[in-house]
Design a protein around this motif. Structure first.
Motif, PDB file in Angstrom:
ATOM      1  N   ALA A 137       1.050  -1.673  -9.220  1.00 27.14           N
ATOM      2  CA  ALA A 137       0.764  -0.237  -9.258  1.00 27.14           C
ATOM      3  C   ALA A 137      -0.560   0.046  -9.943  1.00 27.14           C
ATOM      4  N   SER A 138      -1.371   0.870  -9.300  1.00 26.62           N
ATOM      5  CA  SER A 138      -2.600   1.336  -9.943  1.00 26.62           C
ATOM      6  C   SER A 138      -2.204   2.204 -11.135  1.00 26.62           C
ATOM      7  N   ASP A 139      -3.128   2.369 -12.086  1.00 29.88           N
ATOM      8  CA  ASP A 139      -2.775   3.083 -13.318  1.00 29.88           C
ATOM      9  C   ASP A 139      -2.355   4.534 -13.036  1.00 29.88           C
ATOM     10  N   ASN A 140      -2.992   5.170 -12.036  1.00 29.94           N
ATOM     11  CA  ASN A 140      -2.638   6.560 -11.714  1.00 29.94           C
ATOM     12  C   ASN A 140      -1.272   6.657 -11.047  1.00 29.94           C
ATOM     13  N   ALA A 141      -0.785   5.571 -10.453  1.00 28.08           N
ATOM     14  CA  ALA A 141       0.503   5.614  -9.749  1.00 28.08           C
ATOM     15  C   ALA A 141       1.658   5.101 -10.610  1.00 28.08           C
ATOM     16  N   MET A 198       0.829  -1.210   0.000  1.00 22.85           N
ATOM     17  CA  MET A 198       0.000   0.000   0.000  1.00 22.85           C
ATOM     18  C   MET A 198       0.859   1.253   0.000  1.00 22.85           C
ATOM     19  N   LEU A 199       0.388   2.279  -0.706  1.00 23.29           N
ATOM     20  CA  LEU A 199       1.026   3.600  -0.694  1.00 23.29           C
ATOM     21  C   LEU A 199      -0.071   4.619  -1.001  1.00 23.29           C
ATOM     22  N   TYR A 200      -0.451   5.388  -0.009  1.00 20.48           N
ATOM     23  CA  TYR A 200      -1.581   6.312  -0.145  1.00 20.48           C
ATOM     24  C   TYR A 200      -1.245   7.636   0.525  1.00 20.48           C
ATOM     25  N   VAL A 201      -1.542   8.733  -0.160  1.00 21.77           N
ATOM     26  CA  VAL A 201      -1.289  10.074   0.386  1.00 21.77           C
ATOM     27  C   VAL A 201      -2.581  10.878   0.303  1.00 21.77           C
ATOM     28  N   HIS A 202      -2.886  11.595   1.368  1.00 17.96           N
ATOM     29  CA  HIS A 202      -4.108  12.406   1.386  1.00 17.96           C
ATOM     30  C   HIS A 202      -4.033  13.468   0.283  1.00 17.96           C
ATOM     31  N   ARG A 223       7.421   4.691 -12.089  1.00 14.70           N
ATOM     32  CA  ARG A 223       8.398   4.699 -13.188  1.00 14.70           C
ATOM     33  C   ARG A 223       9.496   5.716 -12.889  1.00 14.70           C
ATOM     34  N   LYS A 224       9.059   6.877 -12.402  1.00 21.13           N
ATOM     35  CA  LYS A 224       9.995   7.957 -12.055  1.00 21.13           C
ATOM     36  C   LYS A 224      10.992   7.513 -10.981  1.00 21.13           C
ATOM     37  N   HIS A 225      10.551   6.559 -10.148  1.00 25.22           N
ATOM     38  CA  HIS A 225      11.413   6.069  -9.073  1.00 25.22           C
ATOM     39  C   HIS A 225      12.170   4.804  -9.466  1.00 25.22           C
ATOM     40  N   ALA A 257      -0.881  15.962  -1.347  1.00 26.69           N
ATOM     41  CA  ALA A 257      -0.294  15.347  -2.549  1.00 26.69           C
ATOM     42  C   ALA A 257       0.653  16.311  -3.253  1.00 26.69           C
ATOM     43  N   GLY A 258       1.604  15.749  -3.981  1.00 26.60           N
ATOM     44  CA  GLY A 258       2.509  16.548  -4.806  1.00 26.60           C
ATOM     45  C   GLY A 258       3.582  17.276  -4.019  1.00 26.60           C
ATOM     46  N   GLN A 259       3.810  16.861  -2.775  1.00 23.74           N
ATOM     47  CA  GLN A 259       4.838  17.512  -1.942  1.00 23.74           C
ATOM     48  C   GLN A 259       5.963  16.566  -1.579  1.00 23.74           C
ATOM     49  N   GLY A 260       6.006  15.428  -2.242  1.00 32.29           N
ATOM     50  CA  GLY A 260       7.102  14.497  -1.978  1.00 32.29           C
ATOM     51  C   GLY A 260       6.841  13.514  -0.845  1.00 32.29           C
ATOM     52  N   VAL A 261       5.615  13.482  -0.311  1.00 32.08           N
ATOM     53  CA  VAL A 261       5.324  12.579   0.813  1.00 32.08           C
ATOM     54  C   VAL A 261       5.463  11.111   0.382  1.00 32.08           C
ATOM     55  N   ALA A 262       4.872  10.754  -0.765  1.00 33.76           N
ATOM     56  CA  ALA A 262       4.967   9.361  -1.230  1.00 33.76           C
ATOM     57  C   ALA A 262       6.415   8.993  -1.545  1.00 33.76           C
ATOM     58  N   SER A 263       7.166   9.937  -2.097  1.00 36.30           N
ATOM     59  CA  SER A 263       8.582   9.659  -2.416  1.00 36.30           C
ATOM     60  C   SER A 263       9.360   9.343  -1.142  1.00 36.30           C
ATOM     61  N   MET A 264       9.053  10.086  -0.073  1.00 36.85           N
ATOM     62  CA  MET A 264       9.729   9.865   1.205  1.00 36.85           C
ATOM     63  C   MET A 264       9.377   8.479   1.771  1.00 36.85           C
TER      64      MET A 264
HETATM   65  C1  LIG Z   1       0.451   7.905  -6.045  1.00 31.49           C
HETATM   66  C2  LIG Z   1       0.502   8.747  -4.785  1.00 31.49           C
HETATM   67  C3  LIG Z   1       0.826   7.868  -3.581  1.00 31.49           C
HETATM   68  C4  LIG Z   1       1.597   9.821  -4.961  1.00 31.49           C
HETATM   69  O1  LIG Z   1       1.674  10.588  -3.761  1.00 31.49           O
HETATM   70  P1  LIG Z   1       2.405  12.042  -3.699  1.00 31.49           P
HETATM   71  O2  LIG Z   1       2.794  12.259  -2.277  1.00 31.49           O
HETATM   72  O3  LIG Z   1       1.574  13.043  -4.357  1.00 31.49           O
HETATM   73  O4  LIG Z   1       3.695  11.778  -4.567  1.00 31.49           O
HETATM   74  P2  LIG Z   1       5.020  12.673  -4.559  1.00 31.49           P
HETATM   75  O5  LIG Z   1       4.665  14.095  -4.251  1.00 31.49           O
HETATM   76  O6  LIG Z   1       6.047  12.023  -3.725  1.00 31.49           O
HETATM   77  O7  LIG Z   1       5.375  12.542  -6.092  1.00 31.49           O
HETATM   78  C5  LIG Z   1       6.679  12.530  -6.493  1.00 31.49           C
HETATM   79  C6  LIG Z   1       6.783  12.787  -7.930  1.00 31.49           C
HETATM   80  O8  LIG Z   1       6.017  11.907  -8.730  1.00 31.49           O
HETATM   81  C7  LIG Z   1       5.286  12.657  -9.681  1.00 31.49           C
HETATM   82  N1  LIG Z   1       4.063  11.967  -9.974  1.00 31.49           N
HETATM   83  C8  LIG Z   1       3.035  11.726  -9.150  1.00 31.49           C
HETATM   84  N2  LIG Z   1       2.061  11.077  -9.821  1.00 31.49           N
HETATM   85  C9  LIG Z   1       2.517  10.910 -11.080  1.00 31.49           C
HETATM   86  C10 LIG Z   1       1.978  10.334 -12.247  1.00 31.49           C
HETATM   87  N3  LIG Z   1       0.745   9.790 -12.257  1.00 31.49           N
HETATM   88  N4  LIG Z   1       2.713  10.332 -13.381  1.00 31.49           N
HETATM   89  C11 LIG Z   1       3.962  10.874 -13.392  1.00 31.49           C
HETATM   90  N5  LIG Z   1       4.518  11.452 -12.322  1.00 31.49           N
HETATM   91  C12 LIG Z   1       3.798  11.470 -11.187  1.00 31.49           C
HETATM   92  C13 LIG Z   1       5.032  13.989  -9.034  1.00 31.49           C
HETATM   93  O9  LIG Z   1       4.834  15.000 -10.029  1.00 31.49           O
HETATM   94  C14 LIG Z   1       6.329  14.197  -8.286  1.00 31.49           C
HETATM   95  O10 LIG Z   1       7.297  14.703  -9.152  1.00 31.49           O
HETATM   96  P3  LIG Z   1       8.188  15.981  -8.735  1.00 31.49           P
HETATM   97  O11 LIG Z   1       8.809  15.615  -7.412  1.00 31.49           O
HETATM   98  O12 LIG Z   1       9.170  16.090  -9.855  1.00 31.49           O
HETATM   99  O13 LIG Z   1       7.187  17.099  -8.644  1.00 31.49           O
HETATM  100  C15 LIG Z   1      -0.849   9.486  -4.538  1.00 31.49           C
HETATM  101  O14 LIG Z   1      -1.205  10.182  -5.713  1.00 31.49           O
HETATM  102  C16 LIG Z   1      -2.008   8.559  -4.152  1.00 31.49           C
HETATM  103  O15 LIG Z   1      -2.259   8.304  -2.972  1.00 31.49           O
HETATM  104  N6  LIG Z   1      -2.754   8.063  -5.167  1.00 31.49           N
HETATM  105  C17 LIG Z   1      -3.978   7.273  -4.942  1.00 31.49           C
HETATM  106  C18 LIG Z   1      -3.710   5.901  -4.347  1.00 31.49           C
HETATM  107  C19 LIG Z   1      -2.815   5.043  -5.210  1.00 31.49           C
HETATM  108  O16 LIG Z   1      -3.047   4.867  -6.380  1.00 31.49           O
HETATM  109  N7  LIG Z   1      -1.790   4.475  -4.579  1.00 31.49           N
HETATM  110  C20 LIG Z   1      -0.895   3.593  -5.228  1.00 31.49           C
HETATM  111  C21 LIG Z   1      -1.333   2.182  -5.020  1.00 31.49           C
HETATM  112  S1  LIG Z   1      -0.136   1.090  -5.732  1.00 31.49           S
END
Ligand SMILES: CC(C)(COP(=O)(O)OP(=O)(O)OC[C@H]1O[C@@H](n2cnc3c(N)ncnc32)[C@H](O)[C@@H]1OP(=O)(O)O)[C@@H](O)C(=O)NCCC(=O)NCCS
Length: 161
Positions: A120-124, A84-88, A129-131, A92-99
């Motif tokens: 990975a869900s399609d939105n993630a 699991m990886l979920y951010v409120h 990939r970036k990581h 979002a977009g502040q690097g929380v998931a990256s951390m």
């Molecule tokens: C996916 C998710 C965890 C990302 O959380 P987040 O804290 O916003 O991610 P970060 O801020 O750490 O993102 C880091 C980088 O990834 C990029 N990124 C995020 N989503 C992206 C996407 N769909 N496509 C390309 N890049 C993406 C961001 O732009 C950011 O880049 P930057 O640092 O150059 O600005 C969050 O959107 C989420 O909870 N999604 C819904 C639940 C989900 O699908 N979870 C995954 C289950 S496998």
């Protein structure tokens, strides 16, 4: 108090707030890739907080906080699968998931993993990939009676992204 995000281990008392983060993340961040019916079925996974809490406790779950309030969480299943990886959406977009992901990769390495996988869900997918994660296989899974697609992705630990 610092405004920088921080990490701490999961506590059983976190379950309600993590269930709310889970549902809000799905409802607000996945609508480009999944239908409303799919989102509702996926978000409903956390409605049974007892079962959801059991799953969180059975895995290595980390909480990300901003000003001491949980804003995201991630869990490692076994030594080499990100479950699991979920951010409120408000954080979002502040690097929380990256951390969270960086921390899980280090913990997986500490458990002896040489690779990590995630479904990975399609939105993630772009985020992973970036990581440095590479798509391996498309999957269709049923969640509460709805079919959802995801992609198994893999990263070799120690390799440059
Ligand atoms: C996916 C998710 C965890 C990302 O959380 P987040 O804290 O916003 O991610 P970060 O801020 O750490 O993102 C880091 C980088 O990834 C990029 N990124 C995020 N989503 C992206 C996407 N769909 N496509 C390309 N890049 C993406 C961001 O732009 C950011 O880049 P930057 O640092 O150059 O600005 C969050 O959107 C989420 O909870 N999604 C819904 C639940 C989900 O699908 N979870 C995954 C289950 S496998």
């Amino acid at each position: 108090m610092s405004d920088a995000p921080a990490l701490r281990p999961f506590l059983p008392t976190d379950v309600p707030v993590l269930a709310a983060i889970f549902a809000a993340a799905i409802e607000e961040l996945t609508g480009d890739d999944y239908s409303e019916e799919q989102q509702q079925a996926w978000a409903a996974v956390a409605e049974d907080e007892g079962a959801f809490g059991k799953k969180l406790a059975s895995e290595l779950t980390l909480i990300a906080t901003l000003r001491n309030a949980p804003v995201g969480f991630a869990s490692l299943k076994g030594k080499d699968h990100i479950d699991m990886l979920y951010v409120h959406p408000g954080a979002a977009g502040q690097g929380v998931a990256s951390m969270l992901l960086d921390a899980l990769e280090k913990l997986a390495g500490g458990r002896g993993a040489d690779k990590l996988t995630v479904d990975a869900s399609d939105n993630a997918e772009g985020f992973f990939r970036k990581h440095g994660y590479v798509a391996k296989q498309r999957n269709s899974v049923t969640v509460n009676g709805e079919w959802l697609a995801n992609t198994t992705m893999q990263k070799t630990l120690g390799a440059k992204p």
